[in-house]
Design an enzyme around this catalytic site. Sequence first.
Site, PDB file in Angstrom:
ATOM      1  N   ASP A  29      -7.870  -4.461  -0.682  1.00 17.30           N
ATOM      2  CA  ASP A  29      -8.314  -4.942  -1.926  1.00 17.30           C
ATOM      3  C   ASP A  29      -8.046  -6.531  -1.987  1.00 17.30           C
ATOM      4  O   ASP A  29      -8.771  -7.310  -2.479  1.00 17.30           O
ATOM      5  CB  ASP A  29      -7.509  -4.268  -3.027  1.00 17.30           C
ATOM      6  CG  ASP A  29      -8.030  -2.876  -3.312  1.00 17.30           C
ATOM      7  OD1 ASP A  29      -9.177  -2.693  -3.174  1.00 17.30           O
ATOM      8  OD2 ASP A  29      -7.248  -2.038  -3.453  1.00 17.30           O
TER       9      ASP A  29
ATOM     10  N   HIS B 183       0.944  -1.275  -0.110  1.00 15.86           N
ATOM     11  CA  HIS B 183      -0.053  -0.075   0.005  1.00 15.86           C
ATOM     12  C   HIS B 183       0.989   1.137   0.009  1.00 15.86           C
ATOM     13  O   HIS B 183       1.919   1.084   0.460  1.00 15.86           O
ATOM     14  CB  HIS B 183      -1.030  -0.099   1.213  1.00 15.86           C
ATOM     15  CG  HIS B 183      -2.004   1.036   1.099  1.00 15.86           C
ATOM     16  ND1 HIS B 183      -1.748   2.257   1.585  1.00 15.86           N
ATOM     17  CD2 HIS B 183      -3.198   1.228   0.647  1.00 15.86           C
ATOM     18  CE1 HIS B 183      -2.879   3.067   1.581  1.00 15.86           C
ATOM     19  NE2 HIS B 183      -3.642   2.342   0.853  1.00 15.86           N
TER      20      HIS B 183
END
Length: 454
Positions: free
Chosen positions: A391, A332
Amino acid sequence: MANVDINEITPEIIEYAGMCSKSGAINPELYGKYDVKRGLRDINGKGVVAGLTHISDIISSKEVDGKSVPCDGELYFRGININDIVHGFISEKRFGFEEVAYLLLFGDLPNSQELKDFRDLLASYRTLPTNFVRDVIMKAPSNDMMNTLARSVLTLYAYDEQPDDTSIPNVLRQCLMLISVFPMLSVYGYQAYNHYICGDSFYIHNPDPELSTAENILRMLRPNMSYTQMEAMVLDLALVLHMDHGGGNNSTFTTHVVSSSGTDTYSTIAAALGSLKGPKHGGANIKVVEMFQDMKAHLNDPKDEDEVRTYLKKLLHKEAFDKKGLIYGMGHAVYSISDPRATIFKAFVQKLAFEKHREADFELYSMIERLAPEVIAEERRIYKGVSANVDFYSGFVYSMLDLPTKLFTPMFATARIVGWSAHRLEELINSDKIIRPAYKAVQEHLPYVPLKDR
């Protein structure tokens, strides 16, 4: 000259594209020379501070003895830890979308009466103009639901009697309406695509004003309008976790940039949708699901850690799946040790996997979550830690809910429209300057050469 097919890439276009690539290439060393923060981030991934916000806060490191040290990720909505928010409504067996939307928009958690009134207000807005489904959604079905969603949003401008009024009451009205109808625009857009392009049956179910946002999504999507409590609860949680993530994520920053120009709400939200559509932003969970499908097709034994580890290395070496060199769902821009949204999600994903008899898939996901950071650390020089992001699990959840992949990113948008709305209001309230960062020109100045001398 004969007419050219606008979809054809002609030899002339290829030649021009080569010219574009040549003239557009910038020496990478110049970015360092001029201290350009590419992607508006420094070498450690820390974003350039471009604004201030009350809406949400992301913590990925803490100061220890004067040094920045990575820590488990934390996410706060209006100053309240997301873990406490989720525990609050889950422990009382309530749906959280409407409660958290109220919090993000107005700054405080609602009491019982305020929550009821807000739910009723959203339900009253949960309707589309007369014949909108027929005249807009059904007439031009698209292969891409995000484009369908953006077109619908822009068309709603024409039905608004005060579309360009940027006063706070009017913008709030517009935002509440869009929050309410996003599930309808998304699901109805998919139903039109599924009928006119895929040849399947066409279902248009009206939302039920007594149901939550998550329940209505499942009700409108499924032919028999049925769903389990666990399905609705997990979808509701997914919407809450995707609702906002600081002002610097690409689509929210887009909202700030476009709002600062003074444009209307519909144009602003359409621009944010265009950002979210990108596979580097909202489309990442689709890639995770596709990656796992490819993985299972190429593994002899999904329980064999050595075989799984080998496949992960192939991904990084651009020898498997889409050959992009990525393990989707891992890493991320902000978090390094953990993404709090993924941590919260995992426990509920496991419960849904049990209900759906997909325990084996969950075990594979868990194995990848454990092995991928090790493999990435072995194969790549990385400047910060790598962990599973939200995700990684959201695509798996949507697949267990039988949501078509075409709706994965619109579900993200259905959640994030709340955050976009809160940030648009904050930008309009606090700023009177158009956002305009600087670009350093590195093209040398040249004399104009007359046409006859070229």
